[in-house]
Design a protein around this motif. Sequence first.
Motif, mmCIF file in Angstrom:
data_model
loop_
_atom_site.group_PDB
_atom_site.id
_atom_site.type_symbol
_atom_site.label_atom_id
_atom_site.label_comp_id
_atom_site.label_asym_id
_atom_site.label_seq_id
_atom_site.Cartn_x
_atom_site.Cartn_y
_atom_site.Cartn_z
ATOM 1 N N THR A 1 0.813 -1.219 0.000
ATOM 2 C CA THR A 1 0.000 0.000 0.000
ATOM 3 C C THR A 1 0.846 1.269 0.000
ATOM 4 O OG1 THR A 1 -0.159 0.154 2.423
ATOM 5 C CG2 THR A 1 -1.794 -1.220 1.283
ATOM 6 N N LEU A 2 2.147 1.118 0.221
ATOM 7 C CA LEU A 2 3.033 2.280 0.256
ATOM 8 C C LEU A 2 3.686 2.516 -1.104
ATOM 9 C CD1 LEU A 2 4.898 1.750 3.671
ATOM 10 C CD2 LEU A 2 2.892 3.178 3.208
ATOM 11 N N LYS A 3 4.177 3.717 -1.288
ATOM 12 C CA LYS A 3 4.916 4.057 -2.504
ATOM 13 C C LYS A 3 6.390 4.232 -2.116
ATOM 14 C CE LYS A 3 5.312 7.429 -6.251
ATOM 15 N NZ LYS A 3 4.775 8.701 -6.813
ATOM 16 N N TYR A 4 7.233 3.330 -2.607
ATOM 17 C CA TYR A 4 8.651 3.347 -2.263
ATOM 18 C C TYR A 4 9.451 4.048 -3.378
ATOM 19 C CZ TYR A 4 7.549 -0.357 1.139
ATOM 20 O OH TYR A 4 7.022 -1.088 2.168
ATOM 21 N N THR A 5 10.209 5.058 -2.991
ATOM 22 C CA THR A 5 11.159 5.684 -3.903
ATOM 23 C C THR A 5 12.559 5.370 -3.392
ATOM 24 O OG1 THR A 5 9.605 7.487 -4.377
ATOM 25 C CG2 THR A 5 11.916 7.837 -4.960
ATOM 26 N N VAL A 6 13.275 4.547 -4.146
ATOM 27 C CA VAL A 6 14.571 4.021 -3.704
ATOM 28 C C VAL A 6 15.677 4.536 -4.630
ATOM 29 C CG1 VAL A 6 15.913 1.944 -3.210
ATOM 30 C CG2 VAL A 6 13.424 1.943 -2.852
ATOM 31 N N THR A 7 16.749 5.023 -4.025
ATOM 32 C CA THR A 7 17.902 5.503 -4.792
ATOM 33 C C THR A 7 19.147 4.793 -4.301
ATOM 34 O OG1 THR A 7 16.878 7.697 -5.002
ATOM 35 C CG2 THR A 7 19.219 7.520 -5.524
ATOM 36 N N TRP A 8 19.893 4.236 -5.251
ATOM 37 C CA TRP A 8 21.163 3.580 -4.935
ATOM 38 C C TRP A 8 22.314 4.340 -5.574
ATOM 39 C CZ3 TRP A 8 20.152 -2.264 -6.464
ATOM 40 C CH2 TRP A 8 19.214 -2.814 -5.570
ATOM 41 N N TYR A 9 23.407 4.486 -4.836
ATOM 42 C CA TYR A 9 24.690 4.926 -5.370
ATOM 43 C C TYR A 9 25.636 3.753 -5.166
ATOM 44 C CZ TYR A 9 22.620 9.579 -5.241
ATOM 45 O OH TYR A 9 21.790 10.663 -5.434
ATOM 46 N N VAL A 10 26.045 3.106 -6.252
ATOM 47 C CA VAL A 10 26.813 1.872 -6.156
ATOM 48 C C VAL A 10 28.188 2.038 -6.791
ATOM 49 C CG1 VAL A 10 24.813 0.358 -6.043
ATOM 50 C CG2 VAL A 10 25.737 0.991 -8.274
ATOM 51 N N SER A 11 29.155 1.285 -6.264
ATOM 52 C CA SER A 11 30.515 1.370 -6.782
ATOM 53 C C SER A 11 30.638 0.771 -8.173
ATOM 54 C CB SER A 11 31.487 0.677 -5.817
ATOM 55 O OG SER A 11 31.067 -0.657 -5.552
ATOM 56 N N SER A 12 29.760 -0.176 -8.515
ATOM 57 C CA SER A 12 29.710 -0.701 -9.879
ATOM 58 C C SER A 12 28.299 -1.201 -10.161
ATOM 59 C CB SER A 12 30.725 -1.835 -10.090
ATOM 60 O OG SER A 12 30.418 -2.950 -9.276
ATOM 61 N N SER A 13 27.952 -1.254 -11.418
ATOM 62 C CA SER A 13 26.611 -1.678 -11.803
ATOM 63 C C SER A 13 26.417 -3.169 -11.520
ATOM 64 C CB SER A 13 26.379 -1.387 -13.291
ATOM 65 O OG SER A 13 27.345 -2.058 -14.088
ATOM 66 N N PRO A 14 25.172 -3.645 -11.444
ATOM 67 C CA PRO A 14 24.904 -5.040 -11.056
ATOM 68 C C PRO A 14 25.429 -6.055 -12.070
ATOM 69 C CG PRO A 14 22.926 -3.688 -10.811
ATOM 70 C CD PRO A 14 23.922 -2.862 -11.564
ATOM 71 N N CYS A 15 25.771 -7.236 -11.571
ATOM 72 C CA CYS A 15 26.079 -8.357 -12.456
ATOM 73 C C CYS A 15 24.782 -8.826 -13.112
ATOM 74 C CB CYS A 15 26.733 -9.498 -11.672
ATOM 75 S SG CYS A 15 25.631 -10.299 -10.474
ATOM 76 N N SER A 16 24.874 -9.728 -14.051
ATOM 77 C CA SER A 16 23.678 -10.147 -14.792
ATOM 78 C C SER A 16 22.676 -10.855 -13.895
ATOM 79 C CB SER A 16 24.083 -11.062 -15.960
ATOM 80 O OG SER A 16 24.791 -12.199 -15.490
ATOM 81 N N ALA A 17 23.168 -11.668 -12.944
ATOM 82 C CA ALA A 17 22.254 -12.383 -12.050
ATOM 83 C C ALA A 17 21.480 -11.420 -11.164
ATOM 84 C CB ALA A 17 23.035 -13.378 -11.196
ATOM 85 N N CYS A 18 22.175 -10.440 -10.589
ATOM 86 C CA CYS A 18 21.501 -9.448 -9.742
ATOM 87 C C CYS A 18 20.535 -8.594 -10.565
ATOM 88 C CB CYS A 18 22.521 -8.556 -9.049
ATOM 89 S SG CYS A 18 23.398 -9.360 -7.690
ATOM 90 N N ALA A 19 20.942 -8.218 -11.773
ATOM 91 C CA ALA A 19 20.070 -7.410 -12.623
ATOM 92 C C ALA A 19 18.763 -8.133 -12.905
ATOM 93 C CB ALA A 19 20.787 -7.067 -13.928
ATOM 94 N N ALA A 20 18.851 -9.435 -13.179
ATOM 95 C CA ALA A 20 17.642 -10.219 -13.457
ATOM 96 C C ALA A 20 16.735 -10.276 -12.238
ATOM 97 C CB ALA A 20 18.036 -11.627 -13.897
ATOM 98 N N LYS A 21 17.317 -10.461 -11.056
ATOM 99 C CA LYS A 21 16.521 -10.541 -9.830
ATOM 100 C C LYS A 21 15.862 -9.202 -9.508
ATOM 101 C CE LYS A 21 19.361 -14.241 -7.906
ATOM 102 N NZ LYS A 21 20.376 -14.620 -6.905
ATOM 103 N N ILE A 22 16.611 -8.109 -9.679
ATOM 104 C CA ILE A 22 16.050 -6.785 -9.413
ATOM 105 C C ILE A 22 14.901 -6.498 -10.377
ATOM 106 C CG2 ILE A 22 16.533 -4.314 -9.371
ATOM 107 C CD1 ILE A 22 19.469 -5.083 -8.757
ATOM 108 N N ALA A 23 15.083 -6.854 -11.642
ATOM 109 C CA ALA A 23 14.029 -6.639 -12.632
ATOM 110 C C ALA A 23 12.760 -7.391 -12.250
ATOM 111 C CB ALA A 23 14.511 -7.069 -14.014
ATOM 112 N N GLU A 24 12.908 -8.619 -11.732
ATOM 113 C CA GLU A 24 11.748 -9.395 -11.305
ATOM 114 C C GLU A 24 11.023 -8.706 -10.153
ATOM 115 O OE1 GLU A 24 12.663 -13.451 -10.458
ATOM 116 O OE2 GLU A 24 13.857 -13.719 -12.271
ATOM 117 N N VAL A 25 11.795 -8.163 -9.220
ATOM 118 C CA VAL A 25 11.191 -7.463 -8.085
ATOM 119 C C VAL A 25 10.400 -6.245 -8.563
ATOM 120 C CG1 VAL A 25 11.662 -6.151 -5.984
ATOM 121 C CG2 VAL A 25 12.920 -8.240 -6.445
#
Length: 248
Positions: A141-165
């Motif tokens: 029911t909430l609206k989440y606005t999430v911001t990440w500052y990361v040292s490097s972009s995600p690997c392919s496995a993490c990218a796929a999982k984040i996309a699913e979320v």
Amino acid sequence: MADKGNSPMRRKERKEKEFTEMTEEMKKEGQRTVDNGELSSGEAVNNGAVAISQNGDFQVEPTELPPFEIITGDRIDPFVFKFQFKNVEYSSGRNKTFLCYLVDKGNTADGLLRGYLEDEHTGSHAEEVFFIQCLPHYDPTLKYTVTWYVSSSPCSACAAKIAEVLKARKNVKLSIFAARLFEWEEVEIQAGLKALHAAGCKLRVMKPLDFSYTWDTFVENEEQPLNLWEDCKENYEYYHEKLSDILQ
């Protein structure tokens, strides 16, 4: 995470290990390398600790997050930040991911959540652990606005999982600002970045001002300004062009 993971002895051991790694890398900086020490996408899949159900919930076995693999905190050591977030093209020795996050849950009493995660790439990666440790009580029911500052972009496995979320949780809006692009020439990495973009994630490369903002917000800087390295803007333009070509 277990309290003993942040004990003085454990912190001392990590600092000594990081200092050794950074010292060795600084001797080699400027030399081309084909291996930056990070797990391949295949290893990330095999070692991935998190499964995602159809409703976007993470399902984790107790043994999948052993002590010391994920480090959490409020502010990063300045020396570590300058090393890990430096946007060099060949990132030898930088075999971790640092993820600084801001979370706004909208009209709640929680306020703006802020902190960082650091992984040692021996198990779960910081990107996937974020949804377990930093957003453990997901509220549709909430609206989440999430911001990440990361040292490097995600690997392919993490990218796929984040996309699913992001597909399952339409009320979560994620923006990722990356200091460097991880193995951007690899086909599977490019596919992962495209999948993230298609899922609604805003992908950006960190500009010089973003490094200064991250320094002010997430680093034990003792109120000292960040002196950017000489080629920071040039390296940003390099990675920005590569990301634009991938996502076009």
